[in-house]
Design a protein around this motif. Sequence first.
Motif, PDB file in Angstrom:
ATOM      1  N   PHE A 648      -5.657   4.914   4.569  1.00  0.00           N
ATOM      2  CA  PHE A 648      -4.597   5.232   5.352  1.00  0.00           C
ATOM      3  C   PHE A 648      -4.909   6.304   6.614  1.00  0.00           C
ATOM      4  O   PHE A 648      -4.868   5.984   7.651  1.00  0.00           O
ATOM      5  CB  PHE A 648      -3.349   5.932   4.852  1.00  0.00           C
ATOM      6  N   GLN A 649      -5.679   7.530   6.143  1.00  0.00           N
ATOM      7  CA  GLN A 649      -6.143   8.304   7.200  1.00  0.00           C
ATOM      8  C   GLN A 649      -7.099   7.748   8.236  1.00  0.00           C
ATOM      9  O   GLN A 649      -7.365   8.128   9.209  1.00  0.00           O
ATOM     10  CB  GLN A 649      -6.920   9.541   6.095  1.00  0.00           C
ATOM     11  N   HIS A 650      -7.917   6.520   7.465  1.00  0.00           N
ATOM     12  CA  HIS A 650      -9.142   5.917   8.599  1.00  0.00           C
ATOM     13  C   HIS A 650      -8.353   4.678   9.242  1.00  0.00           C
ATOM     14  O   HIS A 650      -9.028   4.306   9.875  1.00  0.00           O
ATOM     15  CB  HIS A 650     -10.375   5.592   7.784  1.00  0.00           C
ATOM     16  N   CYS A 651      -6.997   4.744   9.314  1.00  0.00           N
ATOM     17  CA  CYS A 651      -6.315   3.941  10.286  1.00  0.00           C
ATOM     18  C   CYS A 651      -6.368   2.508  10.061  1.00  0.00           C
ATOM     19  O   CYS A 651      -6.633   1.695  10.662  1.00  0.00           O
ATOM     20  CB  CYS A 651      -6.442   4.227  11.701  1.00  0.00           C
ATOM     21  N   LYS A 652      -6.837   2.162   8.531  1.00  0.00           N
ATOM     22  CA  LYS A 652      -6.844   0.753   8.193  1.00  0.00           C
ATOM     23  C   LYS A 652      -5.527   0.395   7.738  1.00  0.00           C
ATOM     24  O   LYS A 652      -4.828   0.782   7.469  1.00  0.00           O
ATOM     25  CB  LYS A 652      -7.876   0.740   6.797  1.00  0.00           C
ATOM     26  N   PHE A 653      -5.561  -1.222   8.004  1.00  0.00           N
ATOM     27  CA  PHE A 653      -4.765  -2.086   7.505  1.00  0.00           C
ATOM     28  C   PHE A 653      -4.662  -1.876   5.852  1.00  0.00           C
ATOM     29  O   PHE A 653      -5.834  -2.034   5.246  1.00  0.00           O
ATOM     30  CB  PHE A 653      -4.692  -3.475   8.021  1.00  0.00           C
ATOM     31  N   ILE A 654      -3.492  -1.871   5.295  1.00  0.00           N
ATOM     32  CA  ILE A 654      -3.141  -1.996   3.983  1.00  0.00           C
ATOM     33  C   ILE A 654      -2.143  -3.012   3.477  1.00  0.00           C
ATOM     34  O   ILE A 654      -0.984  -2.848   4.137  1.00  0.00           O
ATOM     35  CB  ILE A 654      -2.910  -0.533   3.371  1.00  0.00           C
ATOM     36  N   GLY A 655      -2.401  -3.828   2.549  1.00  0.00           N
ATOM     37  CA  GLY A 655      -1.492  -4.655   2.042  1.00  0.00           C
ATOM     38  C   GLY A 655      -1.082  -4.436   0.554  1.00  0.00           C
ATOM     39  O   GLY A 655      -1.953  -3.686   0.103  1.00  0.00           O
ATOM     40  N   TYR A 656      -0.058  -4.377   0.043  1.00  0.00           N
ATOM     41  CA  TYR A 656       0.513  -4.047  -1.209  1.00  0.00           C
ATOM     42  C   TYR A 656       1.379  -5.013  -1.735  1.00  0.00           C
ATOM     43  O   TYR A 656       2.250  -5.564  -1.044  1.00  0.00           O
ATOM     44  CB  TYR A 656       0.877  -2.632  -1.127  1.00  0.00           C
ATOM     45  N   ASP A 657       1.417  -4.998  -3.122  1.00  0.00           N
ATOM     46  CA  ASP A 657       2.540  -5.653  -3.613  1.00  0.00           C
ATOM     47  C   ASP A 657       3.529  -4.866  -4.214  1.00  0.00           C
ATOM     48  O   ASP A 657       3.271  -3.558  -4.384  1.00  0.00           O
ATOM     49  CB  ASP A 657       2.078  -6.935  -4.699  1.00  0.00           C
ATOM     50  N   HIS A 658       4.665  -4.895  -4.604  1.00  0.00           N
ATOM     51  CA  HIS A 658       5.798  -3.908  -4.753  1.00  0.00           C
ATOM     52  C   HIS A 658       5.364  -3.063  -6.066  1.00  0.00           C
ATOM     53  O   HIS A 658       5.770  -1.840  -5.894  1.00  0.00           O
ATOM     54  CB  HIS A 658       6.972  -4.547  -5.199  1.00  0.00           C
ATOM     55  N   SER A 659       4.729  -3.824  -6.821  1.00  0.00           N
ATOM     56  CA  SER A 659       4.402  -2.832  -8.107  1.00  0.00           C
ATOM     57  C   SER A 659       3.540  -1.533  -7.819  1.00  0.00           C
ATOM     58  O   SER A 659       3.352  -0.802  -8.654  1.00  0.00           O
ATOM     59  CB  SER A 659       3.722  -3.613  -9.007  1.00  0.00           C
ATOM     60  N   ALA A 660       2.873  -1.794  -6.475  1.00  0.00           N
ATOM     61  CA  ALA A 660       1.727  -0.495  -6.193  1.00  0.00           C
ATOM     62  C   ALA A 660       2.623   0.401  -5.442  1.00  0.00           C
ATOM     63  O   ALA A 660       1.827   1.527  -5.272  1.00  0.00           O
ATOM     64  CB  ALA A 660       0.678  -1.383  -4.891  1.00  0.00           C
TER      65      ALA A 660
END
Length: 710
Positions: A648-660
């Motif tokens: 997040f700090q390095h401004c990257k894209f993050i994909g997640y599923d709900h359990s995360a």
Amino acid sequence: MAKKITPASPAPKLETATIHDQKLQRGAGGELHQFAEGDTPVLTTAQGGPVADDQNSLRVGARGPLVVDDFHFREKIFHFDHERIPERVVHARGYGAHGYFETYESLAKYTRADLFQRPGEKTPAFVRFSTVAGNKGSADLARDVRGFAVKIYTQEGNWDLVGNNIPVFFIQDAIKFPDLIHAAKQEPDRAFPQAQTAHDSFWDFISLTPESMNMVMWIMSDRTIPRSLRFMEGFGVHTFRFVNARDESTFVKFHWKPKLGLQSVAWNEAVKINGADPDFHRRDLWNAIQSGNFPEWELQVQLFDQAFADSFDFDVLDPTKIIPEELLKPQPIGRLVLDRMPDNFFAETEQVAFMTQNVPPGIDFSNDPLLQGRNFSYLDTQLKRLGGPNFTHLPINAPKCPMHNFQQDGHMAMRNPIGRTNYQPNSRNEGPRESPMQGYRHFASEEQGTKARLRPQSFADHYSQARQFYISQTGAEQRHIASALTFELSKVETLVIRERMVSHLMNIDETLATTVAQKLGFKSMPKAADAAMPTRQDLEPSPALSIVERGPKRFEGRKLGILITDGVDAKLLKGLTDAITKEKAVFELIAPKVGGVTASDGTLIAAHHMIDGGPSVLFDAVAILTSASATEDLVNEAAARDFVADAFQHCKFIGYDHSAVPLLEKAGIADSLDEGVLSLPGEEGLSAFVAELGKLRVWGREPSVKLGKA
Ligand code: HDE
């Protein structure tokens, strides 16, 4: 008839090697064969004597002294003791690869250089990338200029285009090079800092050298922390000449443009990559080439004549200046593809000897004083490094075209002429003769002047292009320059050096100067440095100078890190990995244990890394696919929380599923989710995420995470 001189002997017939723990033998054609089962060759000394015992040295009695008779022991240790050669005084840490250069169209109109005559012709090439200041063992992500040295084995001799990933240089005269490098490398009394310019000596020299200001803007920009060697440009820097068959000259500047576009990392990311994987750039190049994703650059040239040079605002012989691409569009003339790693790092990457003086007929020098100084230095340095004048006999340095001359003897001579006649002219009609038509003809430029130690007035504007570079950057890139300057100057202990640097920045951009001064805690602003020429405020921004503006807009060639746990949704994971592969990108799996996880459908999936070994800094973007129960454990692991927080700090894209989600919460980002953090489940979620990845970074997030704010 010229008598044939025996060339360097071809690859020995029974050369053996061990690569990746496999026993290999090189055949007569250079090809590698695996030894047949039960056909292991006998170990011998360098003299060829078979060895009976390589485990125990010769001694008197089981607990007695060793004896000098043990010629095998002495030879083995002697050879080991002499394994190292002097490392390069600059560009010591490097990594090389083989490939080819392919010409697009005939350039006969501009140059008689043989490699540029026939469309589609491929010429073998070797490239060595490097950092400048660090020693051989330094880390890959140091903030530093990258060397981009290309050797092309043309049919009329080797052409070495020994460039950098930055198109300008620090100094205007080669006589200042030893001072620059002394100031940049470790300080001599304490032998630190390693591979860093953040120290007093460097900024002392720089702040006393106004001609370096354009380069200062470039090195403080993200250009000096590239994501991959595959994602950076290369530049010949100097103005060269093309010379055609009619001996007419056209000035030329060379640019290598990466097919996968430009990309750099964030500074905080670079610092962490250096710890997590000091070989980050090497590994990346190795993996790309070994998996068949061959890196490629287009060679583009800026061609111009004397009239353009005379009308240009700056002197084309001044290596601290560029010709903006918007003013003179670079023309594509060919491509460079790297498709093979060396068999042996030392023999090839370490022993390769680049020399700016290596130019084939049709390519010539200009009067750039830096280039002319380099033409002396590179030959000289090879003698020191490689130990004698016969370094051209080493296969990596030997030309791949016919060659005949009367050079003979010297240390380690491998290419020994035969016969009686070793001079010319001779009345035996033996040996090679020079050829006025085929041979190299230096461009017959008219030169005159008074012999003196001079610097032309046309080299005197040190700030205008520095300003142009700065105003051509996006907001994020400008912030990075300010942060980098603040970081470097914060490590400078002598206050007057900090002030002197800020006084130069005043001539470049007042806002930049004020930002840096404030971040350093200045109580008042220094006055602007005295300038030989006032800064031109009218130079247009050049968007071509921005990395972000030139980004690839696609994820090809990049790497997604997917954090998985037991119970990961098997269908979702497959959907994601398939989509990434379709983008011609790669992925790696990170799990609590490297042995892997059991997915929702019961399959066992092996991981590439455990979480500690695969921090998110190693990836261009990340996805977190967990199960609710596994997330409960994950939130307690610092490495898992860092994985998310750093991405997040390095401004990257993050994909997640709900359990995360609990992990996002524990990592402290759940309250600030933005358009770069995407929920994955469902086909739409997946394709939206993969489509966004092409933007590479969410730089708009940066001010909110205060990255780089001192
Ligand atoms: Fe170099 N430089 N350099 N340099 N340089 C060397 O040669 C030198 C300069 C560059 O991967 C040395 O073989 C002087 C500009 C690269 O093997 C040495 C000056 C540019 C490499 C040397 C410069 C470069 C070197 C050290 C000031 C970009 C690595 C080892 C006039 C256009 C090549 C060696 C490789 C290496 C001298 C300035 C690029 C000592 C005197 C400008 C990529 O000869």
